[in-house]
Design an enzyme around this catalytic site. Structure first.
Site, PDB file in Angstrom:
ATOM      1  CD  GLU A 251      -1.777   2.333   1.568  1.00  0.00           C
ATOM      2  OE1 GLU A 251      -1.563   3.220   0.699  1.00  0.00           O
ATOM      3  OE2 GLU A 251      -1.729   2.550   2.785  1.00  0.00           O
ATOM      4  CB  CYS A 285      -1.614   6.953   2.029  1.00  0.00           C
ATOM      5  SG  CYS A 285      -2.842   5.933   2.874  1.00  0.00           S
TER       6      CYS A 285
END
Length: 487
Positions: A251, A285
């Protein structure tokens, strides 16, 4: 705890239920008060990694056969431990990461929720699949992989770590956890405490630099690597893992766009987007990292957006009046500051917010929430992942142009569309190259915790987290075919 009340923690490696000391420790200082020492972290070596992985492998040989009901109960007990100690862990997280105490408290609560939501899925997930006719009986089972290496970041340290460890353990695997050097204290203390209720070797913790990372990702007994982090680290891990064909889950970064359509409620949308942009001082993020506004609404929208951003109060994470904290570390501080300075050469840069402690400003990694306007889509501040408190506002003429601009990137993690027309928003959302999109809000919801796979496309990641899809990342499929006529 007051800002000046300092408890110094020493964190050792944790291998097979034992503290392992090393010959080197690094100091952790408070990003919001650099003169305050928060603790020290033991730095491991490759032989420590070997020790941890072998302990995890030995534990796996029995942990994989532990009844599912027992694994479920142990994880629920782990959630209770986190919740019981949430105040202590949240305060320590604030002091080592710079995040607001409220954000760190939510991080702990999200960790407990992650565990409980994961175990809810376990019974259904492990139901064997059968198919049978007069000649054949087929059974398909899910079996654990073995030792999983989990490498976690500094920005949401507890939630991301537990978001990996809970599915790793519930599926019968064991783990060697390597938390970020910039956020190891609270995570290590919490997982050490949690690990004591599990059999020795099921949870192990190592810290260190690239030597430790390479030793972990190349170890022959590690069956899978899960990373939340940066692209360069992921590339290095893929190379390291290639010789033994390890599975990887990444990720990675994002450059999440927010598209405001001309029929949106402008004030309501911009207020929500300011929160999505600057939560954790932009160090998320899936924070909004570029905002697209209809050209005819651009000037008014910029003014409205900056009025919301200007309400932030910048201070230490333990200051109850602070609504905005420092960035986490010197590297990120210098990077974001350089982006802002370069943007001044080609766009209009506005620093906003109020300093709560002006005298302490240079004793921490403080940056004003910064808005960049009158900027072009191809310019650096729009194309990069800032991962800090700065956001560009870009104008567009029509839907075709804005879709071209938002997809003109190698990132593809999150995104959002803001409109009063659901069908129109859905039509736009389907054309965005991203792993997840929110319409009139973020990608998170209580309903979606177990339904929405989380991950990115293009250079934003490989694989998925959360829900049944996330559990699938940690199992092999084993089919057994019984031929009745051949007895």
């Amino acid at each position: 705890m007051s800002i000046n009340q300092v408890n110094v923690h020493q964190i050792d490696l944790w291998i097979n239920h034992e503290d392992v000391k090393t010959d080197q420790y690094i100091e952790v200082v408070d990003p919001g008060r650099l003169t305050d020492r928060v603790g020290t972290i033991a730095q491991g070596r490759s032989h420590h990694v070997d020790q941890a992985v072998k302990a995890a492998h030995q534990a796996f040989l029995s942990w994989r056969d532990t009844p599912l009901e027992q694994r479920i109960q142990l994880l629920l007990d782990a959630a209770d431990i986190l919740q019981k100690n949430s105040n202590e862990y949240a305060t320590l997280l604030t002091r080592e990461t710079g995040m607001l105490l409220s954000a760190c408290t939510r991080d702990i609560m999200a960790s407990t929720m992650s565990i409980r939501e994961t175990v809810k899925l376990a019974q259904e997930f492990f139901e064997p699949q059968y198919a049978e006719d007069e000649h054949t009986r087929i059974q398909i089972e899910k079996v654990p992989l073995g030792v999983v290496a989990a490498i976690t970041p500094w920005n949401v340290p507890m939630g991301i770590a537990m978001g990996k460890v809970a599915p790793i353990l519930i599926t019968g695997n064991t783990v060697v956890l390597k938390p970020s050097p910039n956020a190891s204290l609270a995570v290590s203390l919490a997982f050490r405490e949690i690990s004591k209720i599990f059999p020795p070797g099921v949870i192990n913790i190592v810290h260190g630099d690239s030597e430790v990372g390479e030793a972990l990702t190349s170890h022959p007994l590690v069956r899978k690597i899960t990373l939340t982090g940066g692209e360069r680290t992921a590339i290095s891990i893929m190379k390291s893992a290639a010789d033994s064909l390890k599975r990887v889950h990444f990720e990675l970064g994002g450059n999440d766009p927010a598209i405001i359509l001309d029929d949106a409620n402008l004030e309501e949308a911009l207020q929500q987007i300011s929160d999505l942009t600057f939560r954790r001082s932009g160090q998320v993020c899936v924070a909004t990292k570029r905002i697209y506004l209809p050209e005819k609404l651009y000037e008014d929208a910029c003014e409205i957006f900056m009025s919301y951003v200007n309400q932030y109060k910048i201070g230490h994470g333990l200051n109850p009046d602070a609504t905005f904290g420092p960035v986490n570390n010197q590297h990120q501080y210098r990077y974001v500051k350089s982006l802002i300075e370069k943007a001044r050469q080609y766009a209009r840069v506005t620093e906003l917010g109020t300093k709560l402690e002006p005298d302490n400003w240079n004793n921490g990694y403080y940056i004003h929430p910064t808005v960049v306007t009158h900027v072009k889509n191809h310019q650096e501040i729009v194309q990069c992942e800032q991962f800090g408190p700065v956001v560009p506002l870009v104008s567009y003429q029509n839907e075709e142009e804005v879709l071209r601009m938002v997809n003109d990137t190698e990132y593809g993690l999150g995104s959002s569309v803001w409109t009063s027309d659901y069908e129109r928003g859905l039509s736009i959302a389907k054309k965005i190259e991203a792993g997840c999109t929110g319409i009139n809000g973020s990608i998170d919801s209580l309903l979606g915790m177990n339904l929405v796979p989380f991950g990115g496309v293009k250079r934003s990641g490989i694989g998925w987290e959360r829900g049944m899809t996330g559990l699938n990342e940690y199992v092999n499929y084993h089919s057994i075919t019984y031929h009745k006529s051949r007895i």
